[in-house]
Enzyme design. Structure first.
Site, PDB file in Angstrom:
ATOM      1  N   CYS A 120       0.830  -1.215   0.000  1.00 56.52           N
ATOM      2  CA  CYS A 120       0.000   0.000   0.000  1.00 56.52           C
ATOM      3  C   CYS A 120       0.859   1.257   0.000  1.00 56.52           C
ATOM      4  CB  CYS A 120      -0.992  -0.032   1.160  1.00 56.52           C
ATOM      5  SG  CYS A 120      -2.281   1.229   0.977  1.00 56.52           S
ATOM      6  N   HIS A 159      -3.940  -5.006   0.353  1.00 57.16           N
ATOM      7  CA  HIS A 159      -3.462  -5.405   1.681  1.00 57.16           C
ATOM      8  C   HIS A 159      -3.537  -6.920   1.864  1.00 57.16           C
ATOM      9  CE1 HIS A 159      -2.726  -1.593   3.819  1.00 57.16           C
ATOM     10  NE2 HIS A 159      -3.586  -1.093   2.954  1.00 57.16           N
ATOM     11  N   GLU A 212      -1.911  -8.764   3.794  1.00 57.65           N
ATOM     12  CA  GLU A 212      -1.738  -9.182   5.198  1.00 57.65           C
ATOM     13  C   GLU A 212      -3.067  -9.327   5.923  1.00 57.65           C
ATOM     14  OE1 GLU A 212      -1.348  -6.183   4.110  1.00 57.65           O
ATOM     15  OE2 GLU A 212      -2.253  -4.811   5.557  1.00 57.65           O
TER      16      GLU A 212
END
Ligand code: MN
Length: 231
Positions: free
Chosen positions: A106, A210, A212
């Site tokens: 990001c 994202h 994660e």
């Protein structure tokens, strides 16, 4: 065999705190490495820090100082922290010089681009009014647009070429791609850059979404973290 150690950049939060979402930490732990949080510090210390790491992740956060790419601040550009910017740019340059595996997420992709001489859109809704929605307002793992992954790229080798649904939590984006970076994914249908890489490095990958946030939900993005550790 000892476990690899991965440095994760962090930001500033309320009340003088250094902050990083646990999902970044959990993703690295799940991949079998040891995460180490790197608070913003003196840029001169970046090379010494990296000498002790096996890989680096530049994480998400607030907006990059537009002065770093020769622009004046757009009204929607907020929470600029030049201390974090300068430290992360020093980390990125030192990592590339050492050919250390580097994953940028990001804001991490955005500051990678700025560190190498690229520029950013400061606010997608006002500067690219035809774009799809890129800043979700629901759960952070909500997939709100698709990306097209280019064939014959590192990203395609990890996630497969073609269309992939992603989450999206950004209002800024890459404008001019920095020299040395190749675009390996774009949003559908607006064409906004969603991933960059460099075949000249051992492992250099930046993604605008994202991955994660999915560490305990699904395995689709796990190859990104596994490859960072194995590179
Ligand atoms: Mn997006």
């Amino acid at each position: 065999m000892s476990r690899k150690v991965v440095g994760l950049s962090a930001g500033f939060g309320a009340a003088g705190a250094v902050v990083l979402r646990c999902t970044y930490v959990d993703s690295i732990s799940q991949a079998g490495a040891v995460p180490v949080i790197l608070p913003p510090g003196a840029p001169e210390s970046a090379a010494d820090v990296l000498a002790r790491l096996d890989a680096l992740m530049i994480t998400g956060g607030d907006d990059v100082d537009p002065a770093l790419y020769g622009a004046s601040a757009h009204p929607a550009t907020t929470h600029v922290s030049r201390g974090r910017d300068d430290f992360e740019i020093a980390l990125i340059k030192a990592a590339l010089a050492r050919d250390l595996p580097l994953l940028c997420i990001c804001r991490g992709l955005q500051i990678l681009n700025v560190a190498l001489g690229g520029t950013l859109y400061q606010d997608i809704p006002s500067e690219l009014p035809g774009a799809v929605r890129h800043r979700g307002d629901g759960a952070r793992h909500e997939k709100i647009h698709d990306v097209e992954i280019a064939p014959d790229t590192l990203l395609a080798a990890l996630l497969g070429a073609g269309c992939l649904a992603v989450n999206s939590l950004h209002h800024q984006a890459i404008r001019d791609v920095a020299p040395g970076l190749a675009v390996s994914a774009r949003a559908i249908p607006d064409g906004i850059v969603e991933a960059v890489e460099s075949p000249a490095q051992r492992f250099l990958l930046g993604v605008q979404w994202h991955p994660e946030e999915f560490w305990n939900r699904e395995d689709v993005f796990r190859p990104l973290f596994d490859a960072l550790i194995k590179a």
